[in-house]
Design a protein around this motif. Structure first.
Motif, PDB file in Angstrom:
ATOM      1  N   THR A  59      24.807  75.024  15.465  1.00 19.58           N
ATOM      2  CA  THR A  59      24.720  73.761  16.183  1.00 19.58           C
ATOM      3  C   THR A  59      25.715  72.816  15.525  1.00 19.58           C
ATOM      4  OG1 THR A  59      22.391  74.093  16.698  1.00 19.58           O
ATOM      5  CG2 THR A  59      23.202  71.829  16.804  1.00 19.58           C
ATOM      6  N   HIS A  60      26.508  72.128  16.327  1.00 22.86           N
ATOM      7  CA  HIS A  60      27.432  71.126  15.800  1.00 22.86           C
ATOM      8  C   HIS A  60      26.852  69.745  16.068  1.00 22.86           C
ATOM      9  CE1 HIS A  60      31.276  73.815  15.874  1.00 22.86           C
ATOM     10  NE2 HIS A  60      30.287  74.348  15.182  1.00 22.86           N
ATOM     11  N   ARG A  61      26.621  69.003  15.000  1.00 23.61           N
ATOM     12  CA  ARG A  61      26.117  67.627  15.102  1.00 23.61           C
ATOM     13  C   ARG A  61      27.248  66.675  14.721  1.00 23.61           C
ATOM     14  NH1 ARG A  61      21.202  66.832  11.712  1.00 23.61           N
ATOM     15  NH2 ARG A  61      20.144  67.657  13.545  1.00 23.61           N
ATOM     16  N   LEU A  62      27.576  65.785  15.652  1.00 22.84           N
ATOM     17  CA  LEU A  62      28.625  64.791  15.438  1.00 22.84           C
ATOM     18  C   LEU A  62      27.994  63.415  15.319  1.00 22.84           C
ATOM     19  CD1 LEU A  62      31.077  66.026  18.204  1.00 22.84           C
ATOM     20  CD2 LEU A  62      31.215  66.503  15.758  1.00 22.84           C
ATOM     21  N   THR A  63      28.303  62.709  14.242  1.00 26.99           N
ATOM     22  CA  THR A  63      27.840  61.337  14.039  1.00 26.99           C
ATOM     23  C   THR A  63      29.076  60.448  14.054  1.00 26.99           C
ATOM     24  OG1 THR A  63      26.005  62.141  12.698  1.00 26.99           O
ATOM     25  CG2 THR A  63      26.547  59.802  12.520  1.00 26.99           C
ATOM     26  N   ARG A  64      29.083  59.467  14.950  1.00 26.32           N
ATOM     27  CA  ARG A  64      30.259  58.642  15.164  1.00 26.32           C
ATOM     28  C   ARG A  64      29.994  57.183  14.803  1.00 26.32           C
ATOM     29  NH1 ARG A  64      32.566  62.561  18.446  1.00 26.32           N
ATOM     30  NH2 ARG A  64      34.597  61.610  18.743  1.00 26.32           N
ATOM     31  N   ALA A  65      30.972  56.555  14.159  1.00 29.79           N
ATOM     32  CA  ALA A  65      31.003  55.108  13.943  1.00 29.79           C
ATOM     33  C   ALA A  65      32.142  54.592  14.822  1.00 29.79           C
ATOM     34  CB  ALA A  65      31.246  54.784  12.475  1.00 29.79           C
ATOM     35  N   ILE A  66      31.793  53.862  15.872  1.00 25.95           N
ATOM     36  CA  ILE A  66      32.738  53.459  16.918  1.00 25.95           C
ATOM     37  C   ILE A  66      33.013  51.968  16.818  1.00 25.95           C
ATOM     38  CG2 ILE A  66      33.069  53.321  19.419  1.00 25.95           C
ATOM     39  CD1 ILE A  66      30.933  55.646  19.574  1.00 25.95           C
ATOM     40  N   GLU A  67      34.293  51.618  16.984  1.00 29.51           N
ATOM     41  CA  GLU A  67      34.674  50.203  16.986  1.00 29.51           C
ATOM     42  C   GLU A  67      35.582  49.926  18.175  1.00 29.51           C
ATOM     43  OE1 GLU A  67      36.752  46.796  14.198  1.00 29.51           O
ATOM     44  OE2 GLU A  67      36.263  48.739  13.324  1.00 29.51           O
ATOM     45  N   ILE A  68      35.170  48.972  19.004  1.00 29.77           N
ATOM     46  CA  ILE A  68      36.000  48.512  20.108  1.00 29.77           C
ATOM     47  C   ILE A  68      36.814  47.343  19.579  1.00 29.77           C
ATOM     48  CG2 ILE A  68      36.034  47.444  22.387  1.00 29.77           C
ATOM     49  CD1 ILE A  68      33.509  48.996  23.071  1.00 29.77           C
ATOM     50  N   GLY A  69      38.125  47.406  19.747  1.00 24.50           N
ATOM     51  CA  GLY A  69      39.011  46.362  19.229  1.00 24.50           C
ATOM     52  C   GLY A  69      39.192  45.215  20.196  1.00 24.50           C
ATOM     53  N   ASP A  70      40.341  44.548  20.089  1.00 26.17           N
ATOM     54  CA  ASP A  70      40.642  43.408  20.958  1.00 26.17           C
ATOM     55  C   ASP A  70      40.743  43.826  22.419  1.00 26.17           C
ATOM     56  OD1 ASP A  70      40.655  41.700  18.798  1.00 26.17           O
ATOM     57  OD2 ASP A  70      42.825  41.867  18.492  1.00 26.17           O
ATOM     58  N   ASP A  71      41.254  45.036  22.662  1.00 22.35           N
ATOM     59  CA  ASP A  71      41.312  45.573  24.018  1.00 22.35           C
ATOM     60  C   ASP A  71      39.997  46.298  24.267  1.00 22.35           C
ATOM     61  OD1 ASP A  71      41.673  47.000  26.376  1.00 22.35           O
ATOM     62  OD2 ASP A  71      43.722  47.615  25.880  1.00 22.35           O
ATOM     63  N   PHE A  95      38.840  52.220  22.128  1.00 25.04           N
ATOM     64  CA  PHE A  95      38.098  52.216  20.873  1.00 25.04           C
ATOM     65  C   PHE A  95      38.651  53.254  19.919  1.00 25.04           C
ATOM     66  CE2 PHE A  95      34.911  55.230  22.951  1.00 25.04           C
ATOM     67  CZ  PHE A  95      34.966  56.262  22.023  1.00 25.04           C
ATOM     68  N   THR A  96      38.299  53.079  18.661  1.00 25.31           N
ATOM     69  CA  THR A  96      38.586  54.072  17.628  1.00 25.31           C
ATOM     70  C   THR A  96      37.254  54.442  16.994  1.00 25.31           C
ATOM     71  OG1 THR A  96      38.949  52.363  15.956  1.00 25.31           O
ATOM     72  CG2 THR A  96      40.903  53.166  17.134  1.00 25.31           C
ATOM     73  N   ASP A  97      37.217  55.627  16.414  1.00 29.90           N
ATOM     74  CA  ASP A  97      35.999  56.004  15.706  1.00 29.90           C
ATOM     75  C   ASP A  97      36.302  56.952  14.562  1.00 29.90           C
ATOM     76  OD1 ASP A  97      36.342  58.507  16.905  1.00 29.90           O
ATOM     77  OD2 ASP A  97      34.490  58.453  18.035  1.00 29.90           O
ATOM     78  N   VAL A  98      35.311  57.069  13.702  1.00 32.99           N
ATOM     79  CA  VAL A  98      35.329  58.036  12.607  1.00 32.99           C
ATOM     80  C   VAL A  98      34.129  58.936  12.838  1.00 32.99           C
ATOM     81  CG1 VAL A  98      35.175  58.366  10.111  1.00 32.99           C
ATOM     82  CG2 VAL A  98      36.460  56.414  11.034  1.00 32.99           C
ATOM     83  N   VAL A  99      34.364  60.246  12.741  1.00 33.55           N
ATOM     84  CA  VAL A  99      33.352  61.233  13.093  1.00 33.55           C
ATOM     85  C   VAL A  99      32.999  62.077  11.873  1.00 33.55           C
ATOM     86  CG1 VAL A  99      32.797  63.130  14.659  1.00 33.55           C
ATOM     87  CG2 VAL A  99      34.465  61.394  15.353  1.00 33.55           C
TER      88      VAL A  99
END
Length: 177
Positions: free
Chosen positions: A132-144, A148-152
């Motif tokens: 099983t692959h578990r992905l945990t993401r920290a997402i940030e929406i910028g000025d636009d 978004f960008t994220d770290v996984v």
């Protein structure tokens, strides 16, 4: 049915057709309105996004970021963040015959930040569930607000839920419209 009931049904059929046509007309207007309200940056993370995912090879103890080396070529993924906090994803990073679509949850964590967790099952070429692959993401929406960008963080779990490997990635995303 008697001929009298058939005549009544035929007479009411015209009325029913008008009512149905009215419902379709009104329904199409509501659908168009809902669709136009559902698209755009004012919805935060809700909607469908096209991601470019880059798997990273960070040194031991190094925080995952775009500064870490690229471990494999970047690949696309599609994420849909639904109202209420669920998500669905599919990716070109795994062969579709060997993995299920990812399903998960997301939540708002700050003004322009979100977290998300998803899981997908991975199978051997012979059809046996192996991971099983578990992905945990920290997402940030910028000025636009349509990007978004994220770290996984990736956890690869065996069939008993034990972590057998970890990894990380970064993504850049744009809202699919």
């Amino acid at each position: 049915m008697t001929s009298r009931n058939l005549k009544r049904l035929a007479a009411s059929g015209g009325t029913a057709a008008l009512v149905l046509a009215g419902m379709l007309f009104l329904g199409s207007g509501l659908t168009s309105r809902a669709r136009s309200e559902g698209v755009g940056s004012h919805n935060g993370l809700e909607g469908t996004w096209l991601l470019d995912v880059t798997v990273r090879a960070c040194q031991t103890g190094e925080e995952c970021s775009t500064q870490c080396a690229v471990a494999r070529p970047t690949f696309p993924a599609l994420f849909t963040f639904a109202k209420g906090g669920t998500l669905t994803l599919t990716t070109a990073g795994q062969p579709p015959a060997l993995t299920t679509p990812g399903l998960g949850v997301w939540q708002k964590t700050g003004d322009h930040t979100y977290s998300a967790v998803s899981e997908a099952f991975v199978f051997s070429p012979f059809g046996a569930w192996i991971q099983t692959h578990r992905l945990t993401r920290a997402i940030e929406i910028g000025d636009d607000a349509d990007k978004f960008t994220d770290v996984v963080s990736l956890q690869i779990l065996d069939t008993n839920g034990n972590t057998i490997a970890t990894g990380c990635a970064t993504s850049v995303a744009k809202r699919l419209e």
